[in-house]
Write a protein that holds these residues in place. Sequence first.
Motif, PDB file in Angstrom:
ATOM      1  N   SER A 328       0.865  -1.180   0.000  1.00  0.00           N
ATOM      2  CA  SER A 328       0.000   0.000   0.000  1.00  0.00           C
ATOM      3  C   SER A 328       0.895   1.220   0.000  1.00  0.00           C
ATOM      4  O   SER A 328       2.084   1.127   0.294  1.00  0.00           O
ATOM      5  N   GLY A 353      -2.973  -3.203   0.864  1.00  0.00           N
ATOM      6  CA  GLY A 353      -3.152  -3.128   2.316  1.00  0.00           C
ATOM      7  C   GLY A 353      -1.953  -3.756   2.993  1.00  0.00           C
ATOM      8  O   GLY A 353      -0.965  -4.131   2.335  1.00  0.00           O
ATOM      9  N   ASN A 355      -0.719  -6.859   5.434  1.00  0.00           N
ATOM     10  CA  ASN A 355      -1.181  -8.159   5.921  1.00  0.00           C
ATOM     11  C   ASN A 355       0.032  -9.026   6.251  1.00  0.00           C
ATOM     12  O   ASN A 355       0.666  -9.605   5.374  1.00  0.00           O
TER      13      ASN A 355
END
Length: 471
Positions: A328, A353, A355
Amino acid sequence: MEILHISAECYPVAKAGGLGDVVGALPKYQNRLGHVAKVVMPMYRTKFLYENEWELVHEGDTYLGSNWFRYAVIKEKTNTLGFDLYLIDINGLLDREKVYGYNDDTERFLSFQIAFIDWLKSWQYQPDVVHCHDHHTGLIPFMMKYCFGNQVLSTIRTMVTIHNAQYQGWMEWSKKDLIPWFDDWKSGLLDWQGRINPLASAIKCADQVTTVSPGYMEELRFAANGLESLFEYEKGKCTGILNGIDTDIWNPETDPMLTENFNIETVQEGKEINKMDICKDFNLDPSLPLFIFIGRLVGEKAAEILPQVVQDSLGMHQGKINFIILGSGDTALEASLINLEAGLGDYFRCYIGYNEGLAHRLYAGADFLLMPSRVEPCGLNQMYALRYGTVPMVRNTGGLRDTVIDISDLSNAGFGLIFNEPTAWDLNNSINRAIGWYYDEPGILQLARERMMAIDNSWEKSAALYIQIYI
Ligand code: ADP
């Protein structure tokens, strides 16, 4: 030796990148060497806070400029991370979910540093060294030595480790009064090119300066986002120490986040099972070579070349190659990757994102890791890839140069792929080399895996080097 680390990040409490990994591991390994290392960081509102037990160890009050504020210090009760962990709570400033990215980050980290020093003055425990990390804690050496109220701390040694010199924490001089009172004659120790520069101040005021690889230390004298001449001038107290990896966490034999654990003997089958599982989740064909990118989608990582790389490679090797990108950052780039996925989804997938679990599974299941970074102070991704048998494809820069040997190296120690420019052209040429191995010379891939998994990049060596430098 008693060492107090102070940092904005520490894995698993709060992590945004490599800084968190280092501060979560180095103190533990220093303790294993028989020293006493502790960590102090802000009390963000993260999962770790709610899942662990804490005791209140101090409450105090002090000033940020003319603003009086209260703070509290809590300590984790069970030593679960292998070191004493202290969190400083300042309501209204640090009580947020994310580490960075707020408009008042300057005030947040300044008040954190001021509260830390205020607490240290009242604390019976006096460390031999205060070890600061990056610009968020960069004003501490100045404040400990030169702010009038802090004379009692002025003999404690200070050290700063620079994890990334691109970010320096610049503040306008109009914010000077936020810093506790000091003699104006000392202003030069805060200033760099007309602004207060916490990273420059740390380099000037700390007793020792380190950065996270010898290669990056060299580079900083030529490319340091404006601080080149300062690094040249201060080179006598600057050292590059390569980061290690925390092998308690990053171990494919025990990593609980993997579908199948494996070691150097079982790497082929182990990786195959992990790859099948990842490909199932992303709806990709596991018989194709899997190339991954994990990291911040920013210019430093040359992430903006990725869409072009994916398009060119898929054009050239139609139906023969898969990509997954996890990251991201730049919102325009995020959108362009999502668009690309809509058109090329059979071979290219992205996860926008952060993770942690997916990152572990990707290192384990992928064949090749792409790192075209423009700037890479050390880089941990390539070290995790080595340990998980994934071939690193890296640009010849900073810590990447220190940790990856090209397969063509005549010393017979090579295992990776190195290219020179952070361009789609250079990276695609490397991808062509990798595809050649995968389809035509699988023996080379297996040999590379065995060589890289045998490399010891653990913290033991580097943790001992830090101790030598403190003394
Ligand atoms: P930097 O600190 O410059 O971001 P490093 O290579 O030193 O780069 O460290 C990056 C760390 O952050 C690694 O542990 C990597 O696996 C992790 N990481 C980066 N982006 C993500 C993401 N989107 N999801 C999970 N882990 C990530």
